[in-house]
Design a protein around this motif. Structure first.
Motif, short mmCIF file in Angstrom:
data_model
loop_
_atom_site.label_atom_id
_atom_site.label_comp_id
_atom_site.label_asym_id
_atom_site.label_seq_id
_atom_site.Cartn_x
_atom_site.Cartn_y
_atom_site.Cartn_z
N UNK A 3 45.77 36.77 47.95
CA UNK A 3 46.74 36.61 49.04
C UNK A 3 46.04 36.27 50.34
N UNK A 4 44.92 36.95 50.62
CA UNK A 4 44.17 36.67 51.85
C UNK A 4 43.57 35.27 51.83
N UNK A 5 43.08 34.84 50.66
CA UNK A 5 42.52 33.49 50.55
C UNK A 5 43.57 32.43 50.85
N UNK A 6 44.75 32.62 50.33
CA UNK A 6 45.83 31.63 50.55
C UNK A 6 46.31 31.65 52.01
N UNK A 7 46.38 32.84 52.60
CA UNK A 7 46.79 32.93 54.01
C UNK A 7 45.79 32.22 54.91
N UNK A 8 44.49 32.46 54.68
CA UNK A 8 43.45 31.80 55.47
C UNK A 8 43.46 30.30 55.26
N UNK A 9 43.73 29.87 54.02
CA UNK A 9 43.78 28.44 53.72
C UNK A 9 44.88 27.76 54.53
N UNK A 31 41.57 23.22 48.95
CA UNK A 31 42.77 23.92 48.49
C UNK A 31 42.94 23.78 46.98
N UNK A 32 42.70 22.58 46.47
CA UNK A 32 42.80 22.35 45.02
C UNK A 32 41.77 23.17 44.26
N UNK A 33 40.52 23.17 44.74
CA UNK A 33 39.45 23.93 44.08
C UNK A 33 39.73 25.42 44.13
N UNK A 34 40.26 25.88 45.26
CA UNK A 34 40.56 27.30 45.41
C UNK A 34 41.63 27.74 44.41
N UNK A 35 42.68 26.95 44.27
CA UNK A 35 43.75 27.30 43.33
C UNK A 35 43.23 27.29 41.89
N UNK A 36 42.32 26.37 41.59
CA UNK A 36 41.72 26.35 40.26
C UNK A 36 40.90 27.62 40.01
N UNK A 37 40.14 28.04 41.02
CA UNK A 37 39.33 29.25 40.88
C UNK A 37 40.21 30.48 40.71
N UNK A 38 41.29 30.55 41.46
CA UNK A 38 42.21 31.69 41.34
C UNK A 38 42.91 31.69 39.98
N UNK A 39 43.18 30.51 39.46
CA UNK A 39 43.81 30.42 38.14
C UNK A 39 42.87 30.94 37.06
N UNK A 40 41.59 30.61 37.18
CA UNK A 40 40.61 31.10 36.22
C UNK A 40 40.54 32.62 36.28
N UNK A 41 40.54 33.16 37.50
CA UNK A 41 40.43 34.61 37.67
C UNK A 41 41.68 35.34 37.17
#
Length: 261
Positions: A188-194, A215-225
């Motif tokens: 949630x914090x990562x998306x807010x900061x983004x 933003x695309x890379x971040x969402x991919x990383x969060x999806x993996x996690x």
């Protein structure tokens, strides 16, 4: 030596070179924006060291994790030395206090990983992180213009990315009870900061393009996690985070160039 081993050795050499380049960059603090960038990086390095300590304890790329831990410790020390030489007078006491605490934490990192001593190390590392938070707050007070905000947000994103790997590694090693960090809070914090980064008025067309890729890379990383909640996959999560970290470093350079213009 077969082709696979040659490639692995080349990659390892490249990673070490990049780490050493990071140490060299840390010594170049020629502006207040640079000071803010480095103080933000001090926070991130506390999590880089913790992450690699845990990966080594798990036997996940243990040799590389040990090397990365040593390099992060070296970079932290170099940055402390540089900050003590260029920081404003009102920051000197905080830098000195951090340096004193760092000497004790570094000794703990040099010990062989042991679950019995982990809570002590984790607590000491968190205390160092809190000191870095205070140092960053003081540095921001001396730089009230808009150039401080993007550097702070980028630094916070790097910190959160490393913490994402830390919580997976702690779960895998069976020491997750020592932290109150969670995937939901961090994501949630990562998306807010983004969203805040994307809305900054000083963003150029080039920076906006970088932010879109980030933003695309971040969402991919969060999806993996999130793919297997609770799964013990710290190495996989770490690999997905590395791409995000590299893009954040490029973004930081772009914002530093704006601040120095």
């Amino acid at each position: 030596m077969n082709t696979k081993k040659i490639i692995q050795a080349a990659i390892s050499t490249l990673l070490i070179s990049l780490s050493l380049a990071g140490v060299a960059r840390a010594a170049d603090i020629s502006s207040q924006a640079g000071v803010i960038s480095v103080t933000a990086n001090q926070r991130t390095l506390t999590q880089v060291m913790m992450k690699n300590y845990l990966l080594s304890a798990l036997g996940v790329r243990a040799r590389k994790a040990d090397e990365a831990l040593q390099q992060a410790a070296q970079q932290f020390t170099v940055q402390q030395q540089q900050l003590s030489g260029v920081a404003a007078a009102d920051l000197q006491a905080q830098v000195a206090s951090m340096s004193q605490n760092w000497q004790q934490v570094r000794q703990q990192y040099q010990r062989k990983a042991n679950k019995q001593n982990f809570n002590e190390l984790y607590s000491a590392n968190n205390a160092l992180l809190r000191q870095a938070d205070l140092l960053l707050d003081k540095a921001l007070q001396t730089k009230a213009d808009g150039s401080a905000q993007p550097l702070t947000l980028v630094g916070q994103q790097e910190l959160l990315c490393q913490q994402l790997v830390v919580i997976y590694a702690m779960t895998a090693w069976g020491v997750a009870s020592a932290t109150d960090l969670s995937y939901d809070t961090i994501s949630a914090d990562l998306r807010t900061n983004m969203a805040e980064l994307q809305g900054l008025p000083q963003n150029t067309a080039e920076i906006n393009a970088q932010l879109q890729q980030l933003s695309t890379s971040l969402e991919q990383a969060l999806s993996v996690a999130k793919a297997r909640p609770g799964a013990l996959l710290p190495a996989l999560v770490d690999r997905s985070v590395v791409k995000v970290i590299m893009q954040l470093e490029q973004l930081q350079s772009a914002y530093l160039s704006l601040a120095d213009a």
